[in-house]
Design a protein around this motif. Structure first.
Motif, mmCIF file in Angstrom:
data_model
loop_
_atom_site.group_PDB
_atom_site.id
_atom_site.type_symbol
_atom_site.label_atom_id
_atom_site.label_comp_id
_atom_site.label_asym_id
_atom_site.label_seq_id
_atom_site.Cartn_x
_atom_site.Cartn_y
_atom_site.Cartn_z
ATOM 1 N N LEU A 234 0.836 -1.201 0.000
ATOM 2 C CA LEU A 234 0.000 0.000 0.000
ATOM 3 C C LEU A 234 0.869 1.248 0.000
ATOM 4 C CD1 LEU A 234 -2.876 1.174 0.108
ATOM 5 C CD2 LEU A 234 -2.672 1.213 2.600
ATOM 6 N N ARG A 235 0.533 2.173 -0.872
ATOM 7 C CA ARG A 235 1.225 3.463 -0.966
ATOM 8 C C ARG A 235 0.206 4.580 -0.792
ATOM 9 N NH1 ARG A 235 4.970 -0.190 -1.223
ATOM 10 N NH2 ARG A 235 5.871 -0.786 -3.245
ATOM 11 N N MET A 236 0.672 5.706 -0.267
ATOM 12 C CA MET A 236 -0.154 6.910 -0.202
ATOM 13 C C MET A 236 0.705 8.113 -0.566
ATOM 14 S SD MET A 236 -2.876 6.436 2.903
ATOM 15 C CE MET A 236 -3.843 7.771 2.174
ATOM 16 N N GLY A 237 0.069 9.122 -1.145
ATOM 17 C CA GLY A 237 0.830 10.298 -1.535
ATOM 18 C C GLY A 237 -0.042 11.530 -1.666
ATOM 19 N N PHE A 238 0.615 12.679 -1.602
ATOM 20 C CA PHE A 238 -0.072 13.976 -1.627
ATOM 21 C C PHE A 238 0.692 14.911 -2.552
ATOM 22 C CE2 PHE A 238 -0.899 18.280 -0.139
ATOM 23 C CZ PHE A 238 -2.245 18.279 0.201
ATOM 24 N N ASN A 239 -0.038 15.574 -3.443
ATOM 25 C CA ASN A 239 0.514 16.634 -4.291
ATOM 26 C C ASN A 239 -0.099 17.958 -3.859
ATOM 27 O OD1 ASN A 239 1.872 14.744 -5.999
ATOM 28 N ND2 ASN A 239 -0.014 14.448 -7.171
ATOM 29 N N SER A 240 0.727 18.913 -3.502
ATOM 30 C CA SER A 240 0.189 20.228 -3.161
ATOM 31 C C SER A 240 -0.152 20.985 -4.433
ATOM 32 C CB SER A 240 1.198 21.023 -2.328
ATOM 33 O OG SER A 240 2.212 21.583 -3.155
ATOM 34 N N LEU A 241 -0.852 22.102 -4.282
ATOM 35 C CA LEU A 241 -1.022 23.016 -5.409
ATOM 36 C C LEU A 241 0.367 23.483 -5.845
ATOM 37 C CD1 LEU A 241 -4.028 25.193 -4.145
ATOM 38 C CD2 LEU A 241 -4.103 23.173 -5.632
ATOM 39 N N GLY A 242 0.581 23.561 -7.139
ATOM 40 C CA GLY A 242 1.908 23.919 -7.641
ATOM 41 C C GLY A 242 2.861 22.744 -7.663
ATOM 42 N N ALA A 243 2.381 21.552 -7.252
ATOM 43 C CA ALA A 243 3.194 20.332 -7.290
ATOM 44 C C ALA A 243 2.410 19.236 -8.009
ATOM 45 C CB ALA A 243 3.602 19.905 -5.885
ATOM 46 N N GLU A 244 1.664 19.651 -9.037
ATOM 47 C CA GLU A 244 0.910 18.776 -9.933
ATOM 48 C C GLU A 244 -0.420 18.282 -9.376
ATOM 49 O OE1 GLU A 244 1.918 18.921 -12.837
ATOM 50 O OE2 GLU A 244 4.015 19.478 -12.573
ATOM 51 N N ALA A 245 -0.954 18.903 -8.324
ATOM 52 C CA ALA A 245 -2.315 18.589 -7.891
ATOM 53 C C ALA A 245 -3.282 18.979 -9.001
ATOM 54 C CB ALA A 245 -2.661 19.319 -6.604
ATOM 55 N N TYR A 255 -2.926 3.520 -3.373
ATOM 56 C CA TYR A 255 -2.919 2.438 -4.355
ATOM 57 C C TYR A 255 -1.972 1.350 -3.868
ATOM 58 C CZ TYR A 255 1.281 5.059 -5.790
ATOM 59 O OH TYR A 255 2.481 5.731 -5.801
ATOM 60 N N TYR A 256 -2.090 0.164 -4.485
ATOM 61 C CA TYR A 256 -1.173 -0.934 -4.208
ATOM 62 C C TYR A 256 -0.186 -1.057 -5.362
ATOM 63 C CZ TYR A 256 -4.537 -2.375 -0.629
ATOM 64 O OH TYR A 256 -5.371 -2.411 0.465
ATOM 65 N N GLN A 257 1.075 -1.294 -5.013
ATOM 66 C CA GLN A 257 2.129 -1.441 -6.023
ATOM 67 C C GLN A 257 3.053 -2.567 -5.579
ATOM 68 O OE1 GLN A 257 5.159 1.672 -6.216
ATOM 69 N NE2 GLN A 257 4.975 1.666 -8.445
ATOM 70 N N GLN A 258 3.146 -3.607 -6.384
ATOM 71 C CA GLN A 258 3.890 -4.776 -5.958
ATOM 72 C C GLN A 258 5.402 -4.630 -6.116
ATOM 73 O OE1 GLN A 258 2.866 -8.189 -8.312
ATOM 74 N NE2 GLN A 258 2.950 -7.088 -10.247
ATOM 75 N N GLU A 259 5.856 -3.721 -6.990
ATOM 76 C CA GLU A 259 7.295 -3.551 -7.186
ATOM 77 C C GLU A 259 7.945 -2.856 -5.985
ATOM 78 O OE1 GLU A 259 5.283 -4.202 -10.905
ATOM 79 O OE2 GLU A 259 5.047 -2.541 -9.491
ATOM 80 N N ARG A 260 9.145 -3.258 -5.680
ATOM 81 C CA ARG A 260 9.893 -2.630 -4.593
ATOM 82 C C ARG A 260 10.575 -1.362 -5.098
ATOM 83 N NH1 ARG A 260 6.648 -4.877 -2.453
ATOM 84 N NH2 ARG A 260 6.758 -6.832 -1.285
ATOM 85 N N LEU A 261 10.677 -0.373 -4.220
ATOM 86 C CA LEU A 261 11.216 0.929 -4.591
ATOM 87 C C LEU A 261 12.525 1.203 -3.848
ATOM 88 C CD1 LEU A 261 7.891 2.965 -4.357
ATOM 89 C CD2 LEU A 261 8.937 2.033 -6.441
ATOM 90 N N TYR A 262 13.417 1.897 -4.518
ATOM 91 C CA TYR A 262 14.710 2.276 -3.925
ATOM 92 C C TYR A 262 14.514 3.038 -2.622
ATOM 93 C CZ TYR A 262 19.592 3.961 -4.014
ATOM 94 O OH TYR A 262 20.911 4.228 -3.723
ATOM 95 N N LEU A 263 13.484 3.899 -2.586
ATOM 96 C CA LEU A 263 13.244 4.727 -1.399
ATOM 97 C C LEU A 263 12.884 3.909 -0.166
ATOM 98 C CD1 LEU A 263 11.195 7.760 -2.793
ATOM 99 C CD2 LEU A 263 13.549 7.769 -1.973
ATOM 100 N N ILE A 319 4.126 7.990 1.272
ATOM 101 C CA ILE A 319 4.194 7.120 2.449
ATOM 102 C C ILE A 319 4.206 5.669 1.987
ATOM 103 C CG2 ILE A 319 3.204 6.550 4.700
ATOM 104 C CD1 ILE A 319 1.643 9.115 4.656
ATOM 105 N N ALA A 320 5.117 4.892 2.529
ATOM 106 C CA ALA A 320 5.209 3.466 2.218
ATOM 107 C C ALA A 320 5.886 2.763 3.385
ATOM 108 C CB ALA A 320 5.996 3.242 0.930
ATOM 109 N N ARG A 321 5.835 1.444 3.385
ATOM 110 C CA ARG A 321 6.548 0.644 4.376
ATOM 111 C C ARG A 321 8.009 0.468 3.965
ATOM 112 N NH1 ARG A 321 3.929 -0.821 9.314
ATOM 113 N NH2 ARG A 321 1.697 -1.019 8.905
ATOM 114 N N GLY A 322 8.892 0.385 4.957
ATOM 115 C CA GLY A 322 10.279 0.070 4.686
ATOM 116 C C GLY A 322 10.439 -1.395 4.300
ATOM 117 N N LEU A 323 11.517 -1.704 3.599
ATOM 118 C CA LEU A 323 11.727 -3.059 3.116
ATOM 119 C C LEU A 323 12.310 -3.991 4.169
ATOM 120 C CD1 LEU A 323 13.151 -2.669 -0.518
ATOM 121 C CD2 LEU A 323 10.844 -3.304 0.197
ATOM 122 N N ILE A 324 13.034 -3.447 5.137
ATOM 123 C CA ILE A 324 13.741 -4.296 6.097
ATOM 124 C C ILE A 324 12.912 -4.519 7.357
ATOM 125 C CG2 ILE A 324 15.836 -4.541 7.478
ATOM 126 C CD1 ILE A 324 17.264 -2.829 5.350
#
Length: 396
Positions: A234-245, A255-263, A319-324
């Motif tokens: 599960l991922r969550m995110g926020f775009n402010s005005l002026g940041a592509e909102a 949304y759900y995303q099965q791929e792992r992210l570097y972050l 916002i996401a969970r850490g991998l470790i």
């Protein structure tokens, strides 16, 4: 004996918020029917191995309204897990409800602007250091709601323009409350131009008509939703005005995303600051209840500084969970503003792109994109005075 609450709402239940809240305060005024979702498993998940966590919230349905009925998912503080001990995704009651409602909505004709099938979406991991995730989603370029033209990071809410009080009734999947409180209550509605599996929007108290400015209560609720989910994807995110909102009505993406992210495994170098990414930013980790308040306070400090001192800065959160350790990781980037009309066929750097997830709207773009393009795109919104924000956090 219950009494029917008269609601005359042609568009969405959010217009009936005041009557709903009064009904919650005096439960004699409305009939509530419990729903048991035990054992309901969804077969649309891209990955196998998920199962239900016992407990984890309760669900009720308002069943006597004249507008469409909807579920309310209530969770308690004990349902939150800031660090998951398991090494794989385990769906909670919240995850199961979201999946069930979203997949039901997908079966309704003309509700989504295009049908999203995760198993048919072309996805690749770009070679290189960062392992950027790239998908081909042509519907995002040809079939989506026209974004609002934004010219200020503090543009007031405008009832005459599109907002989430104007959605179709079936776009509302369910609502979420904490500890049976009547406020805040968030609406989970479909993203009718989905970017990923179960792509939805979290809108906090829609009838209050907050503009797209991060609020303390919406940040807390976003963290809570990650905490009550047992799914590492599960991922969550926020775009402010002026940041592509795209809509000036306070909302988060989920949304759900099965791929792992570097972050998900990146480390900080100076307090909460991280630099091993094309755009430096701030990372806050939450592993227990005691750390939530301090994280929220620090992020709101950064956001308030933007709105008070810099009309040429904006911000994105992820916002996401850490991998470790599977702790909750909250990222915020302070960036250059982007005003004016969006080109829907271009890749505009927003929360998804800053997380390492790039959505291509044409085959040509999908076939040509590489890591250097992604790095340059992210770097293009870097501000010159990030040290001002580093010093701000250190001084508090």
């Amino acid at each position: 004996m219950s009494t029917k609450v008269e609601l005359n709402c042609e568009m969405t239940c959010s217009k009936c918020e005041d009557k709903i809240r009064k009904s919650l305060d005096s439960m004699d005024d409305v009939t509530i029917k419990s729903i048991d979702i035990a054992g309901q498993q969804n077969n649309h998940r891209p990955k196998n191995g998920n199962q239900r966590i016992d407990g984890g919230g309760s669900i009720s349905t308002f069943s006597e309204f004249s507008c469409s009925p909807y579920d309310i998912f209530n969770f308690s503080d004990d349902d939150r897990n800031y660090r998951l001990d398991c090494g794989k995704s385990v769906a909670s009651s919240f995850d199961l409800l979201l999946e069930r409602k979203w997949n039901q909505a997908q079966s309704i004709d003309n509700l989504f602007l295009f049908q999203f099938d995760r198993l048919k979406i072309r996805t690749t991991i770009l070679p290189g250091k960062y392992g950027f995730v790239v998908t081909l989603n042509t519907g995002r370029g040809t079939n989506r709601r026209s974004p609002e033209t934004i010219n200020s990071i503090s543009t007031p809410f405008d009832e005459s323009k599109f907002n989430f009080n104007k959605i179709k009734p079936n776009e509302l999947l369910f609502k979420v409350s904490r500890n049976n409180l009547t406020k805040p209550i968030v609406s989970i509605i479909i993203n009718n131009s989905p970017i990923e599996y179960c792509s939805s929007l979290m809108v906090i108290d829609p009838a209050d008509c907050h503009n797209q400015l991060l609020t303390k209560s919406s940040l807390e609720m976003a963290i809570n939703l990650i905490a009550i989910s047992g799914d590492l994807n599960l991922r969550m995110g926020f775009n402010s005005l002026g940041a592509e909102a795209s809509v000036n009505h306070c909302h988060w993406h989920l949304y759900y995303q099965q791929e792992r992210l570097y972050l998900q495994s990146i480390k900080t170098v100076d307090g909460h600051f991280f630099t091993d990414w094309p755009l430096p930013g701030f990372l806050f980790e939450i592993s227990d209840n005691q750390s939530v308040d301090s994280v929220v306070e620090s992020i709101m400090l950064l956001v308030n500084h933007v709105h008070t001192n810099h009309d040429n800065h904006s911000y994105n959160l992820f916002i996401a969970r850490g991998l470790i350790d599977h702790e909750i990781r909250v990222f915020i980037w302070i960036r250059k503003v982007s005003f004016g009309s969006k080109n829907l066929f271009h890749i505009n750097p927003a929360l998804a792109e800053l997380s390492g997830f790039f959505i291509c709207k044409s085959n040509e773009m999908f076939n040509q994109i590489d890591e250097q393009f992604c790095v340059n795109l992210i770097k293009s919104i870097e501000i010159d005075n990030i040290n001002e924000y580093i010093d701000l956090l250190k001084s508090n």
